[in-house]
Design a protein around this motif. Structure first.
Motif, PDB file in Angstrom:
ATOM      1  N   THR A   9       5.020  11.450 -20.222  1.00 24.28           N
ATOM      2  CA  THR A   9       4.834  12.199 -18.984  1.00 24.28           C
ATOM      3  C   THR A   9       4.845  11.242 -17.796  1.00 24.28           C
ATOM      4  N   LEU A  10       5.655  11.552 -16.793  1.00 23.68           N
ATOM      5  CA  LEU A  10       5.752  10.769 -15.566  1.00 23.68           C
ATOM      6  C   LEU A  10       5.501  11.691 -14.384  1.00 23.68           C
ATOM      7  N   THR A  11       5.190  11.113 -13.250  1.00 25.32           N
ATOM      8  CA  THR A  11       4.999  11.905 -12.040  1.00 25.32           C
ATOM      9  C   THR A  11       6.356  12.182 -11.409  1.00 25.32           C
ATOM     10  N   ASP A  12       6.620  13.423 -11.114  1.00 24.69           N
ATOM     11  CA  ASP A  12       7.857  13.814 -10.437  1.00 24.69           C
ATOM     12  C   ASP A  12       7.862  13.193  -9.041  1.00 24.69           C
ATOM     13  N   ALA A  13       8.952  12.489  -8.711  1.00 29.72           N
ATOM     14  CA  ALA A  13       9.023  11.775  -7.430  1.00 29.72           C
ATOM     15  C   ALA A  13       8.940  12.712  -6.227  1.00 29.72           C
ATOM     16  N   SER A  14       9.544  13.888  -6.318  1.00 36.82           N
ATOM     17  CA  SER A  14       9.481  14.839  -5.195  1.00 36.82           C
ATOM     18  C   SER A  14       8.062  15.334  -4.979  1.00 36.82           C
ATOM     19  N   LEU A  15       7.370  15.609  -6.071  1.00 29.26           N
ATOM     20  CA  LEU A  15       5.985  16.052  -5.978  1.00 29.26           C
ATOM     21  C   LEU A  15       5.102  14.926  -5.437  1.00 29.26           C
ATOM     22  N   LEU A  16       5.382  13.699  -5.865  1.00 25.81           N
ATOM     23  CA  LEU A  16       4.632  12.552  -5.347  1.00 25.81           C
ATOM     24  C   LEU A  16       4.840  12.413  -3.841  1.00 25.81           C
ATOM     25  N   GLU A  17       6.069  12.589  -3.401  1.00 25.31           N
ATOM     26  CA  GLU A  17       6.350  12.490  -1.966  1.00 25.31           C
ATOM     27  C   GLU A  17       5.589  13.555  -1.175  1.00 25.31           C
ATOM     28  N   LEU A  18       5.581  14.781  -1.662  1.00 25.62           N
ATOM     29  CA  LEU A  18       4.836  15.846  -0.992  1.00 25.62           C
ATOM     30  C   LEU A  18       3.341  15.535  -0.949  1.00 25.62           C
ATOM     31  N   ALA A  19       2.818  15.034  -2.072  1.00 19.54           N
ATOM     32  CA  ALA A  19       1.396  14.695  -2.132  1.00 19.54           C
ATOM     33  C   ALA A  19       1.072  13.558  -1.166  1.00 19.54           C
ATOM     34  N   MET A  20       1.986  12.585  -1.046  1.00 19.72           N
ATOM     35  CA  MET A  20       1.763  11.476  -0.107  1.00 19.72           C
ATOM     36  C   MET A  20       1.739  11.969   1.331  1.00 19.72           C
ATOM     37  N   HIS A  21       2.644  12.895   1.662  1.00 19.94           N
ATOM     38  CA  HIS A  21       2.653  13.439   3.026  1.00 19.94           C
ATOM     39  C   HIS A  21       1.347  14.169   3.328  1.00 19.94           C
ATOM     40  N   GLU A  22       0.890  14.985   2.381  1.00 19.01           N
ATOM     41  CA  GLU A  22      -0.366  15.707   2.592  1.00 19.01           C
ATOM     42  C   GLU A  22      -1.532  14.730   2.712  1.00 19.01           C
ATOM     43  N   ALA A  23      -1.550  13.719   1.856  1.00 25.96           N
ATOM     44  CA  ALA A  23      -2.631  12.732   1.891  1.00 25.96           C
ATOM     45  C   ALA A  23      -2.605  11.937   3.193  1.00 25.96           C
ATOM     46  N   ALA A  24      -1.418  11.531   3.635  1.00 21.30           N
ATOM     47  CA  ALA A  24      -1.297  10.774   4.889  1.00 21.30           C
ATOM     48  C   ALA A  24      -1.771  11.607   6.069  1.00 21.30           C
ATOM     49  N   GLY A  25      -1.423  12.889   6.062  1.00 21.22           N
ATOM     50  CA  GLY A  25      -1.878  13.775   7.135  1.00 21.22           C
ATOM     51  C   GLY A  25      -3.387  13.913   7.147  1.00 21.22           C
ATOM     52  N   ALA A  26      -3.981  14.053   5.972  1.00 23.52           N
ATOM     53  CA  ALA A  26      -5.437  14.172   5.894  1.00 23.52           C
ATOM     54  C   ALA A  26      -6.114  12.889   6.352  1.00 23.52           C
ATOM     55  N   LEU A  27      -5.562  11.738   5.941  1.00 23.06           N
ATOM     56  CA  LEU A  27      -6.144  10.460   6.364  1.00 23.06           C
ATOM     57  C   LEU A  27      -6.026  10.266   7.868  1.00 23.06           C
ATOM     58  N   ALA A  28      -4.884  10.654   8.441  1.00 21.98           N
ATOM     59  CA  ALA A  28      -4.698  10.540   9.892  1.00 21.98           C
ATOM     60  C   ALA A  28      -5.688  11.435  10.628  1.00 21.98           C
ATOM     61  N   GLY A  29      -5.924  12.632  10.106  1.00 21.41           N
ATOM     62  CA  GLY A  29      -6.894  13.541  10.720  1.00 21.41           C
ATOM     63  C   GLY A  29      -8.309  12.970  10.665  1.00 21.41           C
ATOM     64  N   GLU A  30      -8.663  12.337   9.533  1.00 21.57           N
ATOM     65  CA  GLU A  30      -9.976  11.717   9.411  1.00 21.57           C
ATOM     66  C   GLU A  30     -10.134  10.567  10.403  1.00 21.57           C
ATOM     67  N   GLN A  31      -9.081   9.757  10.544  1.00 22.15           N
ATOM     68  CA  GLN A  31      -9.142   8.647  11.489  1.00 22.15           C
ATOM     69  C   GLN A  31      -9.270   9.155  12.926  1.00 22.15           C
ATOM     70  N   ALA A  32      -8.574  10.216  13.249  1.00 20.71           N
ATOM     71  CA  ALA A  32      -8.652  10.792  14.600  1.00 20.71           C
ATOM     72  C   ALA A  32     -10.065  11.300  14.872  1.00 20.71           C
ATOM     73  N   GLN A  33     -10.675  11.939  13.872  1.00 17.89           N
ATOM     74  CA  GLN A  33     -12.043  12.446  14.051  1.00 17.89           C
ATOM     75  C   GLN A  33     -13.020  11.304  14.263  1.00 17.89           C
ATOM     76  N   ARG A  34     -12.873  10.233  13.494  1.00 14.74           N
ATOM     77  CA  ARG A  34     -13.765   9.087  13.651  1.00 14.74           C
ATOM     78  C   ARG A  34     -13.565   8.425  15.010  1.00 14.74           C
ATOM     79  N   GLY A  35     -12.320   8.399  15.466  1.00 17.90           N
ATOM     80  CA  GLY A  35     -12.016   7.779  16.754  1.00 17.90           C
ATOM     81  C   GLY A  35     -12.551   8.558  17.938  1.00 17.90           C
ATOM     82  N   SER A  36     -12.686   9.891  17.781  1.00  8.55           N
ATOM     83  CA  SER A  36     -13.149  10.716  18.897  1.00  8.55           C
ATOM     84  C   SER A  36     -14.619  11.079  18.790  1.00  8.55           C
ATOM     85  N   ALA A  37     -15.274  10.621  17.707  1.00  7.52           N
ATOM     86  CA  ALA A  37     -16.703  10.925  17.558  1.00  7.52           C
ATOM     87  C   ALA A  37     -17.513  10.089  18.534  1.00  7.52           C
ATOM     88  N   PRO A  38     -18.624  10.653  19.033  1.00  3.46           N
ATOM     89  CA  PRO A  38     -19.455   9.918  20.004  1.00  3.46           C
ATOM     90  C   PRO A  38     -20.125   8.734  19.389  1.00  3.46           C
TER      91      PRO A  38
END
Length: 160
Positions: free
Chosen positions: A131-160
């Motif tokens: 069993t291997l990870t499907d590359a297309s599914l990995l790419e989609l998961a990376m995009h979702e993960a990158a978006g979530a990480l960027a959102g977390e960084q933005a929240q930390r950057g704008s927190a008082p």
């Protein structure tokens, strides 16, 4: 680490060792090497896409929500990098900033399945079935993960 029973470990060892130039020597090395690792060539049965640790862990979280059990996933010492086992040929076609590919002509440090080592470790051990990870599914998961990480960084950057 995702664990498997004794028969699953044996199947995983056989599956991994099959890519070694000398599978018997590979198994012997694993059993006797105090670090419990062997060098195996990528590009035969699998390639490895290597992500920075934070993105790799977040990507694995997304993948396990999508498929339950992805293909094998390695973490290096300190979890600085996370490697996803993908179909052969993926590394040559992959374009992505910060993502390294291990394909034909490259070797990776692979720990013995089911044994803790001081070097690399399995986050998801091989199942022995190929069993291997499907590359297309990995790419989609990376995009979702990158978006979530960027959102977390933005929240930390704008927190008082």
């Amino acid at each position: 680490m995702t664990s498997t029973g004794a028969s699953g470990v044996k199947a995983a060892v056989e599956w991994l060792a099959a890519v070694a130039p000398d599978p018997d020597a590979c198994r012997w090395e694993w059993e006797r090497n105090p670090h419990g690792v062997a060098l195996l060539p990528a590009g035969r049965r699998w390639d490895v896409l290597i992500l920075p640790g934070g993105l790799g862990r977040a990507t694995l979280d997304v993948l396990t929500r999508l498929v339950g059990r992805p293909g094998p996933v390695l973490a290096d010492f300190g979890d600085a990098r996370i490697g996803f086992f993908v179909p052969p040929g993926t590394a040559a076609r992959w374009l992505g900033t910060g993502v390294r590919g291990a394909g034909p002509g490259t070797w990776i440090v692979v720990p013995y399945p089911g044994r803790l080592t001081g070097a690399a470790r399995w986050l998801v051990a091989p199942d022995g079935l190929g069993t291997l990870t499907d590359a297309s599914l990995l790419e989609l998961a990376m995009h979702e993960a990158a978006g979530a990480l960027a959102g977390e960084q933005a929240q930390r950057g704008s927190a008082p």
